[in-house]
Design a protein around this motif. Sequence first.
Motif, short mmCIF file in Angstrom:
data_model
loop_
_atom_site.label_atom_id
_atom_site.label_comp_id
_atom_site.label_asym_id
_atom_site.label_seq_id
_atom_site.Cartn_x
_atom_site.Cartn_y
_atom_site.Cartn_z
N ALA A 18 45.47 36.24 30.31
CA ALA A 18 44.15 36.11 29.68
C ALA A 18 43.14 35.45 30.60
O ALA A 18 41.93 35.75 30.52
CB ALA A 18 44.27 35.33 28.37
N TYR A 21 40.50 37.51 32.48
CA TYR A 21 39.40 38.16 31.77
C TYR A 21 38.32 37.16 31.34
O TYR A 21 37.33 37.56 30.76
CB TYR A 21 39.92 38.86 30.50
N SER A 22 38.50 35.90 31.62
CA SER A 22 37.70 34.86 30.96
C SER A 22 36.59 34.26 31.80
O SER A 22 35.99 33.28 31.40
CB SER A 22 38.64 33.73 30.50
N CYS A 96 41.16 40.49 24.69
CA CYS A 96 39.72 40.51 24.95
C CYS A 96 38.93 40.48 23.65
O CYS A 96 39.34 41.02 22.63
CB CYS A 96 39.36 41.74 25.76
N THR A 97 37.77 39.85 23.71
CA THR A 97 36.89 39.76 22.54
C THR A 97 35.66 40.65 22.68
O THR A 97 34.89 40.76 21.73
CB THR A 97 36.46 38.31 22.31
N SER A 98 35.44 41.24 23.84
CA SER A 98 34.31 42.13 24.05
C SER A 98 34.83 43.43 24.65
O SER A 98 35.40 43.43 25.74
CB SER A 98 33.27 41.50 24.98
N VAL A 122 36.31 45.51 29.43
CA VAL A 122 37.05 44.59 28.55
C VAL A 122 36.95 43.18 29.13
O VAL A 122 37.43 42.91 30.22
CB VAL A 122 38.52 45.02 28.41
N THR A 123 36.31 42.29 28.40
CA THR A 123 36.10 40.92 28.87
C THR A 123 36.18 39.96 27.69
O THR A 123 36.34 40.37 26.53
CB THR A 123 34.72 40.76 29.54
N MET A 124 36.04 38.68 27.99
CA MET A 124 35.98 37.66 26.94
C MET A 124 34.56 37.45 26.43
O MET A 124 34.36 36.85 25.39
CB MET A 124 36.52 36.32 27.48
N ALA A 180 38.32 43.59 34.42
CA ALA A 180 37.23 43.89 33.49
C ALA A 180 37.18 45.33 33.01
O ALA A 180 36.28 45.67 32.25
CB ALA A 180 35.88 43.53 34.12
#
Length: 277
Positions: A18, A21-22, A96-98, A122-124, A180
């Motif tokens: 994780a 991606y953050s 991911c949240t986005s 795909v990112t945070m 990403a």
Amino acid sequence: MCRFCVEHGEGERWYLNAANYSHDLSSDLERRGYIVDFIRGFEQRRESALVWSGRIDRLPGQLARVAKGAASRHMQRHHFGQPVPLEECERILSLCTSITVIPCICRMHTPGQRAEEVCLLVTMQPVEAIISEGFESYRDGPDSSNFNVVSREDAVGLLRTCEGRGLMHSVWTFQTPFTAAICNCDLESGCLAMKMTAEHGVKVMWRGEWVVALDEGLCVGCGLCVRSCPFGAITTNGRVSTDLLQCWGCGICRAACPHDALSLVDRRTVPEVAELW
């Protein structure tokens, strides 16, 4: 595991960490700038890569290998990928949240192809502003105000549709180890990474963490898997056979098989290719 897993995976596959991606792209100006420049300058990058690889192909064997190795090491620092099967894509999406659907940039610059929205950022954190900045120079390009932010469920549905069409899933860094994107493409649609890898032998991605396994008892020899494999790892001469040395572990052959004769197994459990990346 590939070298990225050792260096950036913290005991996991690198694309399932994780932390990769953050990054805060609003403050990480170097990575933000790289993504914007990557989108803006993709056509020139693509043309340069194809011209360069053609020249490398004409070099004597040893010189060609040295040049290709140098190119791969450069890409590993900046923009490198790996094929991932659908199950692993679902695990990535859970981190991911986005999730934003964007057009396939390879298609946008391939004659005869249309810019289908089949790739995922795909990112945070939300990245719409970065995408818009990158695409603003495309006069006839996509309307970035309409890029779709989607749920995990919808993203998985898109991936399943892509797999049904024979598109390979791959995950990509933008200034390694920041991860990403999940791309979905094939050679016919103009995927630059697959072309460089499969046609020119320039490694711009690791082999997948998996390899194909054939159940001969279920195989009827229809040959659909042969046509789906972009790496020439499956052949048929009356009966289907697999060449694990050529397999990149994308799993697209599984989707093509109507008899469930193909599956994926962990590369590390197959001595023949356990160290082949």
